[in-house]
Design a protein around this motif. Structure first.
Motif, PDB file in Angstrom:
ATOM      1  N   LEU A   1      82.022  16.155  57.578  1.00 59.02           N
ATOM      2  CA  LEU A   1      82.029  14.724  57.274  1.00 59.02           C
ATOM      3  C   LEU A   1      81.859  13.941  58.574  1.00 59.02           C
ATOM      4  O   LEU A   1      82.587  14.174  59.547  1.00 59.02           O
ATOM      5  CB  LEU A   1      83.348  14.322  56.605  1.00 59.02           C
ATOM      6  N   ARG A   2      80.914  13.023  58.570  1.00 60.54           N
ATOM      7  CA  ARG A   2      80.726  12.119  59.712  1.00 60.54           C
ATOM      8  C   ARG A   2      80.924  10.693  59.214  1.00 60.54           C
ATOM      9  O   ARG A   2      80.222  10.251  58.298  1.00 60.54           O
ATOM     10  CB  ARG A   2      79.330  12.273  60.300  1.00 60.54           C
ATOM     11  N   VAL A   3      81.880  10.002  59.795  1.00 58.98           N
ATOM     12  CA  VAL A   3      82.130   8.611  59.445  1.00 58.98           C
ATOM     13  C   VAL A   3      81.608   7.751  60.594  1.00 58.98           C
ATOM     14  O   VAL A   3      82.093   7.822  61.718  1.00 58.98           O
ATOM     15  CB  VAL A   3      83.627   8.350  59.213  1.00 58.98           C
ATOM     16  N   LYS A   4      80.614   6.932  60.281  1.00 56.81           N
ATOM     17  CA  LYS A   4      79.949   6.117  61.304  1.00 56.81           C
ATOM     18  C   LYS A   4      80.616   4.751  61.397  1.00 56.81           C
ATOM     19  O   LYS A   4      80.898   4.114  60.380  1.00 56.81           O
ATOM     20  CB  LYS A   4      78.482   5.947  60.949  1.00 56.81           C
ATOM     21  N   SER A   5      80.832   4.312  62.617  1.00 58.94           N
ATOM     22  CA  SER A   5      81.439   2.992  62.825  1.00 58.94           C
ATOM     23  C   SER A   5      80.366   1.930  63.016  1.00 58.94           C
ATOM     24  O   SER A   5      79.184   2.249  63.180  1.00 58.94           O
ATOM     25  CB  SER A   5      82.359   3.028  64.041  1.00 58.94           C
TER      26      SER A   5
ATOM     27  N   SER B   1      76.983  18.866  54.617  1.00 61.38           N
ATOM     28  CA  SER B   1      77.373  17.712  55.422  1.00 61.38           C
ATOM     29  C   SER B   1      77.288  16.429  54.599  1.00 61.38           C
ATOM     30  O   SER B   1      76.604  16.372  53.567  1.00 61.38           O
ATOM     31  CB  SER B   1      76.486  17.596  56.670  1.00 61.38           C
ATOM     32  N   LEU B   2      78.035  15.430  55.088  1.00 62.22           N
ATOM     33  CA  LEU B   2      78.089  14.128  54.430  1.00 62.22           C
ATOM     34  C   LEU B   2      78.266  13.074  55.509  1.00 62.22           C
ATOM     35  O   LEU B   2      79.094  13.243  56.416  1.00 62.22           O
ATOM     36  CB  LEU B   2      79.271  14.098  53.462  1.00 62.22           C
ATOM     37  N   SER B   3      77.506  11.993  55.392  1.00 62.68           N
ATOM     38  CA  SER B   3      77.612  10.899  56.352  1.00 62.68           C
ATOM     39  C   SER B   3      77.977   9.621  55.606  1.00 62.68           C
ATOM     40  O   SER B   3      77.332   9.283  54.592  1.00 62.68           O
ATOM     41  CB  SER B   3      76.289  10.718  57.100  1.00 62.68           C
ATOM     42  N   VAL B   4      79.003   8.924  56.080  1.00 63.45           N
ATOM     43  CA  VAL B   4      79.528   7.755  55.385  1.00 63.45           C
ATOM     44  C   VAL B   4      79.797   6.638  56.404  1.00 63.45           C
ATOM     45  O   VAL B   4      80.185   6.915  57.540  1.00 63.45           O
ATOM     46  CB  VAL B   4      80.837   8.118  54.649  1.00 63.45           C
ATOM     47  N   GLN B   5      79.628   5.428  55.965  1.00 61.20           N
ATOM     48  CA  GLN B   5      79.917   4.275  56.814  1.00 61.20           C
ATOM     49  C   GLN B   5      81.421   4.014  56.821  1.00 61.20           C
ATOM     50  O   GLN B   5      82.112   4.166  55.785  1.00 61.20           O
ATOM     51  CB  GLN B   5      79.179   3.046  56.303  1.00 61.20           C
ATOM     52  N   GLU B   6      81.937   3.630  57.974  1.00 64.58           N
ATOM     53  CA  GLU B   6      83.353   3.285  58.086  1.00 64.58           C
ATOM     54  C   GLU B   6      83.744   2.249  57.044  1.00 64.58           C
ATOM     55  O   GLU B   6      83.017   1.284  56.803  1.00 64.58           O
ATOM     56  CB  GLU B   6      83.641   2.745  59.491  1.00 64.58           C
ATOM     57  N   GLY B   7      84.885   2.459  56.404  1.00 62.23           N
ATOM     58  CA  GLY B   7      85.376   1.534  55.400  1.00 62.23           C
ATOM     59  C   GLY B   7      84.956   1.868  53.985  1.00 62.23           C
ATOM     60  O   GLY B   7      85.564   1.378  53.023  1.00 62.23           O
TER      61      GLY B   7
ATOM     62  N   PRO C   1      86.577   6.517  61.344  1.00 58.72           N
ATOM     63  CA  PRO C   1      85.891   7.437  62.261  1.00 58.72           C
ATOM     64  C   PRO C   1      86.714   8.684  62.592  1.00 58.72           C
ATOM     65  O   PRO C   1      86.163   9.772  62.760  1.00 58.72           O
ATOM     66  CB  PRO C   1      85.666   6.560  63.505  1.00 58.72           C
ATOM     67  N   GLY C   2      88.041   8.548  62.633  1.00 58.84           N
ATOM     68  CA  GLY C   2      88.910   9.691  62.908  1.00 58.84           C
ATOM     69  C   GLY C   2      88.931  10.728  61.797  1.00 58.84           C
ATOM     70  O   GLY C   2      89.451  11.834  61.982  1.00 58.84           O
ATOM     71  N   ASP C   3      88.352  10.394  60.651  1.00 56.42           N
ATOM     72  CA  ASP C   3      88.253  11.353  59.555  1.00 56.42           C
ATOM     73  C   ASP C   3      87.092  12.319  59.758  1.00 56.42           C
ATOM     74  O   ASP C   3      86.959  13.291  59.001  1.00 56.42           O
ATOM     75  CB  ASP C   3      88.065  10.632  58.212  1.00 56.42           C
ATOM     76  N   SER C   4      86.248  12.065  60.722  1.00 53.64           N
ATOM     77  CA  SER C   4      85.109  12.942  60.993  1.00 53.64           C
ATOM     78  C   SER C   4      85.619  14.323  61.377  1.00 53.64           C
ATOM     79  O   SER C   4      86.327  14.490  62.377  1.00 53.64           O
ATOM     80  CB  SER C   4      84.238  12.369  62.111  1.00 53.64           C
TER      81      SER C   4
END
Lengths: 112, 117
Positions: free
Chosen positions: A108-112, A10-16, A82-85
């Motif tokens: 992948l989790r993209v956090k807004s 898993s990977l967590s990333v901030q939006e942008g 966020p839609g890339d999650s």
């Protein structure tokens, strides 16, 4: 015998920001590589691919890099949304249209 | 164009029972694939058809799994008798073989989730 490995579950990333997903392979006969994206309760959908004669392929926010000597490829998403999650699968093929071998996937989790 | 259709979406059976899954590929796609995806793993190819002929079934457990693609269009995958380890999502996919084909690009259905108790 895992011929295609995605070592990060898993990977967590901030939006942008940039998301970088990695994939390693062991079979030197692989000459075509693909990334698929999968949302819950849906089948995987094709995202981007690269032939072994190239080291980079770009499509909008998505870029795939191939390092043949290291048997490594990566998918860059810039900027992440966020839609890339989703779950991202790396896949490889030894010749046209034949047997895709998939990695285990990276969430992948993209956090807004 | 309409996507790959699969049914049923969900199936729960007891071990040693039988089950069948159906797939209708995208119109005009000559190649059809059945993949098995166990939880936490990537899809694994079970069988690949080109029209109604088998191209690759090297990873199909032939003592219990069978698949057919009559008339080169839709396909069925059968498991008999089922084992606990057959619990998985069974994905059907199809691909173009010429023209606008992107090498290796498969179009997947939503999958059939099998639970064996």
């Amino acid at each position: 015998d895992q011929q295609v490995k995605q070592n990060s579950p898993s990977l967590s990333v901030q939006e942008g920001r940039i998301s970088i997903l990695n994939c390693d392979y062991t079979n030197s006969m692989f000459d075509y590589f693909l990334w698929y994206k999968k949302y819950p309760a849906e089948g995987p959908t094709f995202l981007i691919s690269i032939s072994s004669i190239k080291d980079k392929n770009e499509d909008g926010r998505f870029t795939v890099f191939l390092n043949k000597s290291a048997k490594h490829l990566s998918l860059h998403i810039v900027p992440s949304q966020p839609g890339d999650s989703a779950v991202y699968f790396c896949a490889a093929s030894a010749k046209y249209g034949n047997k895709l071998v998939f990695g285990a996937g990276t969430i992948l989790r993209v956090k807004s | 164009e309409a996507g790959v259709a699969q049914s049923p979406r969900y199936k729960i059976i007891e071990k040693r029972q039988s089950v069948a899954f159906w797939c209708n590929p995208i119109s005009g796609h000559a190649t059809l694939y059945w993949y098995q995806q166990i939880l936490g793993q990537g899809p694994k190819l079970l069988i690949q058809f080109q029209n109604n002929g088998v191209v690759d079934d090297s990873q199909l457990p032939k003592d219990r799994f069978s698949a057919e693609r009559l008339k080169g269009v839709d396909s069925t995958l059968k498991i008999q008798p089922a084992k606990l380890e057959d619990s998985a999502v069974y994905l059907c996919a199809s691909s173009r073989t010429s023209g606008r084909a992107v090498v290796g690009e498969l179009f997947f259905g939503e999958g059939s989730r099998l639970t064996v108790l």
